[in-house]
Write a protein that holds these residues in place. Structure first.
Motif, PDB file in Angstrom:
ATOM      1  N   LEU A 282     108.337  76.681 -61.815  1.00  0.00           N
ATOM      2  CA  LEU A 282     106.888  76.321 -62.362  1.00  0.00           C
ATOM      3  C   LEU A 282     106.752  74.794 -63.128  1.00  0.00           C
ATOM      4  O   LEU A 282     107.390  74.513 -63.941  1.00  0.00           O
ATOM      5  N   PRO A 283     106.536  73.929 -62.119  1.00  0.00           N
ATOM      6  CA  PRO A 283     106.473  72.335 -62.774  1.00  0.00           C
ATOM      7  C   PRO A 283     105.777  72.306 -63.774  1.00  0.00           C
ATOM      8  O   PRO A 283     104.540  72.993 -63.919  1.00  0.00           O
ATOM      9  N   VAL A 284     105.896  71.507 -64.715  1.00  0.00           N
ATOM     10  CA  VAL A 284     105.266  71.029 -65.912  1.00  0.00           C
ATOM     11  C   VAL A 284     105.243  69.478 -65.924  1.00  0.00           C
ATOM     12  O   VAL A 284     106.119  68.981 -65.690  1.00  0.00           O
ATOM     13  N   ASP A 285     103.910  68.850 -65.988  1.00  0.00           N
ATOM     14  CA  ASP A 285     103.823  67.745 -66.276  1.00  0.00           C
ATOM     15  C   ASP A 285     103.462  67.304 -67.648  1.00  0.00           C
ATOM     16  O   ASP A 285     102.535  67.701 -68.426  1.00  0.00           O
ATOM     17  N   ALA A 286     104.172  66.324 -68.262  1.00  0.00           N
ATOM     18  CA  ALA A 286     103.783  65.961 -69.667  1.00  0.00           C
ATOM     19  C   ALA A 286     103.164  64.439 -69.611  1.00  0.00           C
ATOM     20  O   ALA A 286     103.490  63.679 -69.022  1.00  0.00           O
ATOM     21  N   TRP A 287     101.867  64.639 -70.378  1.00  0.00           N
ATOM     22  CA  TRP A 287     100.793  63.501 -70.560  1.00  0.00           C
ATOM     23  C   TRP A 287     100.974  63.218 -72.080  1.00  0.00           C
ATOM     24  O   TRP A 287     101.259  63.937 -72.825  1.00  0.00           O
ATOM     25  N   ASP A 288     100.515  62.006 -72.341  1.00  0.00           N
ATOM     26  CA  ASP A 288     100.404  61.447 -73.648  1.00  0.00           C
ATOM     27  C   ASP A 288      99.286  62.166 -74.438  1.00  0.00           C
ATOM     28  O   ASP A 288      98.585  62.985 -73.657  1.00  0.00           O
ATOM     29  N   SER A 289      99.349  61.907 -75.661  1.00  0.00           N
ATOM     30  CA  SER A 289      98.390  62.577 -76.488  1.00  0.00           C
ATOM     31  C   SER A 289      96.794  62.371 -76.023  1.00  0.00           C
ATOM     32  O   SER A 289      96.021  63.221 -76.095  1.00  0.00           O
ATOM     33  N   SER A 290      96.423  61.163 -75.398  1.00  0.00           N
ATOM     34  CA  SER A 290      95.097  60.882 -75.048  1.00  0.00           C
ATOM     35  C   SER A 290      95.062  61.539 -73.698  1.00  0.00           C
ATOM     36  O   SER A 290      93.769  61.460 -73.195  1.00  0.00           O
ATOM     37  N   ASN A 291      95.972  62.158 -73.132  1.00  0.00           N
ATOM     38  CA  ASN A 291      95.702  62.733 -71.660  1.00  0.00           C
ATOM     39  C   ASN A 291      95.527  61.921 -70.722  1.00  0.00           C
ATOM     40  O   ASN A 291      94.624  62.195 -69.929  1.00  0.00           O
ATOM     41  N   LEU A 292      95.796  60.486 -70.797  1.00  0.00           N
ATOM     42  CA  LEU A 292      95.626  59.626 -70.018  1.00  0.00           C
ATOM     43  C   LEU A 292      96.584  59.059 -69.058  1.00  0.00           C
ATOM     44  O   LEU A 292      96.468  58.721 -67.886  1.00  0.00           O
ATOM     45  N   THR A 293      97.832  59.209 -69.694  1.00  0.00           N
ATOM     46  CA  THR A 293      98.933  58.553 -68.907  1.00  0.00           C
ATOM     47  C   THR A 293     100.156  59.504 -68.891  1.00  0.00           C
ATOM     48  O   THR A 293     100.290  60.259 -69.518  1.00  0.00           O
ATOM     49  N   HIS A 294     100.522  59.781 -67.508  1.00  0.00           N
ATOM     50  CA  HIS A 294     101.761  60.591 -67.396  1.00  0.00           C
ATOM     51  C   HIS A 294     102.902  59.888 -67.722  1.00  0.00           C
ATOM     52  O   HIS A 294     103.395  58.853 -67.537  1.00  0.00           O
ATOM     53  N   ILE A 295     103.691  60.948 -68.375  1.00  0.00           N
ATOM     54  CA  ILE A 295     105.125  60.552 -68.932  1.00  0.00           C
ATOM     55  C   ILE A 295     106.061  61.097 -68.017  1.00  0.00           C
ATOM     56  O   ILE A 295     107.050  60.156 -67.713  1.00  0.00           O
ATOM     57  N   ALA A 296     106.144  62.264 -68.033  1.00  0.00           N
ATOM     58  CA  ALA A 296     107.443  62.562 -67.195  1.00  0.00           C
ATOM     59  C   ALA A 296     107.173  64.256 -66.701  1.00  0.00           C
ATOM     60  O   ALA A 296     105.924  64.630 -66.731  1.00  0.00           O
ATOM     61  N   THR A 297     108.094  64.410 -65.613  1.00  0.00           N
ATOM     62  CA  THR A 297     107.976  65.926 -65.008  1.00  0.00           C
ATOM     63  C   THR A 297     109.092  66.729 -65.186  1.00  0.00           C
ATOM     64  O   THR A 297     110.251  66.343 -65.016  1.00  0.00           O
ATOM     65  N   GLY A 298     108.823  68.233 -65.377  1.00  0.00           N
ATOM     66  CA  GLY A 298     109.964  69.047 -65.695  1.00  0.00           C
ATOM     67  C   GLY A 298     109.578  70.336 -65.078  1.00  0.00           C
ATOM     68  O   GLY A 298     108.693  70.413 -64.309  1.00  0.00           O
ATOM     69  N   GLN A 299     110.071  71.471 -65.556  1.00  0.00           N
ATOM     70  CA  GLN A 299     109.777  72.590 -65.372  1.00  0.00           C
ATOM     71  C   GLN A 299     110.320  73.735 -66.197  1.00  0.00           C
ATOM     72  O   GLN A 299     110.912  73.470 -67.234  1.00  0.00           O
ATOM     73  N   PHE A 320     113.008  68.779 -69.415  1.00  0.00           N
ATOM     74  CA  PHE A 320     112.892  67.567 -68.754  1.00  0.00           C
ATOM     75  C   PHE A 320     114.293  66.686 -68.560  1.00  0.00           C
ATOM     76  O   PHE A 320     114.764  66.653 -69.735  1.00  0.00           O
ATOM     77  N   PRO A 321     114.417  66.343 -67.544  1.00  0.00           N
ATOM     78  CA  PRO A 321     115.698  65.495 -67.377  1.00  0.00           C
ATOM     79  C   PRO A 321     115.570  64.153 -68.480  1.00  0.00           C
ATOM     80  O   PRO A 321     116.453  63.961 -68.982  1.00  0.00           O
TER      81      PRO A 321
END
Length: 434
Positions: A282-299, A320-321
């Motif tokens: 199950l992929p998970v994307d981490a976005w910043d607290s304002s939900n505007l900038t993509h930070i990293a991708t993990g699972q 996340f790597p």
């Protein structure tokens, strides 16, 4: 009898005025009412100046009226036709990712407070604050001399007891031969055997003391337990430190990989658990607290074993790597979990949906350019698109902008892109990827 007859000439009003003036002059001192010889009466104001002022004011009023009251070409066109300008989008089919967005916290997989296991003076600090170290690297050195002295003492005691054990074993062997020859008492031979066993225990104890001091000397060398990044030093070189002291020597944090822990509502556990049981990542994307900038991708790595009854949620950990260290420990992020993807579903722009007494509805533009209020049922939604399960068909046009004054049956116009007052219409929705 005498009769007074009034003459036919009436009294002159000027004579009356003269008499009043004469009467007044008898009581008031005379004044010189003759104007000075050099004074002249004021000239009358010319009338043509007023006309110029009136003309200028009228011209200014005409200019302002033309500037403010002149209608725009397209506005005049819409006013002439009476149509309401709107922006529209076409209902189309596409893919909709089912994404759950939850608040998460970046948590290191390993976070170690490096402590000293022994007491002593801190002789050397061999790391730099913020440095990345590897497991087994020497971080600090405590004074080893007191432990080396004790080690030498215990080694001497061990050698002494080993010599006594060797002598006792020789005597025991001799007594065992003599007892077979009945040349010595059995009690004496038995006592010698017990003495050998006693010295063997003493030697073992001495060996343990020697090994313990060697271990203490090893503990004087403080090593990194894991790979990670060291923080700010808590103790400076030269200080006397004790085993297990507060705050330790430094905090060592594993940065690569790193995890994000977030909570999942209990109503969403079923689909997620089903995907995890099949072994599907199950992929998970981490976005910043304002939900505007993509930070990293993990699972996702694990789903917790129980639900928190106070919140009705269950915790999840995603790995996340973090190769570039985009994520930092204790950072708050928005975790977007991709649970599934719905394929070939009807999609409409989210801003086309309106809310009324009967639920959500849309304005559908008919072939005669009139609008129809249509109740709809919706499914999953993203920031821009929403799945519609009932109420509209593929290819129909829905109003996305200009709905303020719309009602059922109102005739609308769709401004063209070249129209100065036109609002760009949203095109047909395309498939989205999570």
């Amino acid at each position: 009898m005498a009769r007074f007859v009034q003459t036919g000439r009436p009294h002159d009003s000027r004579q009356k005025t003269d008499r009043m003036a004469t009467s007044s002059s008898s009581t008031t001192p005379p004044t010189n009412s003759t104007p000075p010889a050099d004074s002249t009466p004021p000239a009358p104001r010319p009338r043509h100046g007023r006309r110029l002022i009136y003309l200028a004011g009228g011209a200014l009023a005409v200019v302002l009226a033309v500037a403010f009251l002149r209608p725009h070409t397209t506005t005049t066109k819409h006013a002439r036709t009476g149509d309401q300008p709107v922006a529209v989008a076409t209902v189309g089919k596409g893919d909709m990712p089912v994404i759950l967005t939850e608040l998460g916290t970046v948590v290191p997989i390993t976070n170690v407070t490096v402590q000293s296991r022994i007491d002593g003076y801190l002789m050397q600090v061999l790391f730099t604050e913020g440095q990345h170290v590897h497991k087994g690297d020497l971080l600090a050195l405590i004074d080893t001399r007191p432990y080396e002295v004790l080690l030498a003492q215990y080694q001497g005691q061990l050698e002494q007891d080993q010599a006594q054990l060797a002598a006792a074993r020789v005597d025991n062997a001799r007594y065992q031969r003599l007892i077979r020859q009945n040349s010595v008492a059995a009690m004496t031979a038995k006592d010698q055997q017990y003495k050998v066993e006693q010295l063997e225990g003493t030697v073992k104890a001495d060996q343990a003391l020697v090994d313990n001091e060697k271990l203490q000397i090893t503990y004087c060398h403080i090593l990194a337990p894991v790979d990670g990044r060291v923080g700010i030093r808590q103790v400076d070189m030269g200080n006397y430190i004790t085993a297990g002291q507060t705050n330790g020597l430094v905090i060592l944090t594993q940065m690569q990989p790193i995890s994000v822990i977030f909570t999942l509502p209990e109503n969403d556990i079923g689909p997620v658990a089903a995907r995890l049981r099949t072994g599907t990542p199950l992929p998970v994307d981490a976005w910043d607290s304002s939900n505007l900038t993509h930070i990293a991708t993990g699972q996702v790595s694990v789903l917790d074993s129980q639900i928190d009854t106070s919140t009705g949620t269950v915790r999840m950990r995603a790995i996340f790597p973090n190769s570039q260290e985009e994520l930092f420990p204790n950072q708050f992020v928005n975790a977007r979990l991709l649970v599934n993807t719905d394929h070939d579903v009807l999609l409409v722009p989210t801003n086309a949906l309106q809310t009324g007494p009967n639920g959500q509805f849309v304005y559908v533009v008919r072939a005669d350019s009139t609008v129809e209020v249509r109740n709809v049922k919706v499914g999953h939604a993203s920031d821009s698109m929403t799945v519609v399960t009932d109420g509209v068909k593929e290819g129909e046009r829905v109003v996305t902008d200009g709905v303020d004054h719309l009602r059922d049956g109102v005739k609308v116009s769709i401004p063209q892109p070249g129209d100065a007052t036109a609002t760009p219409a949203t095109g047909a929705p395309q498939g989205q990827k999570g």
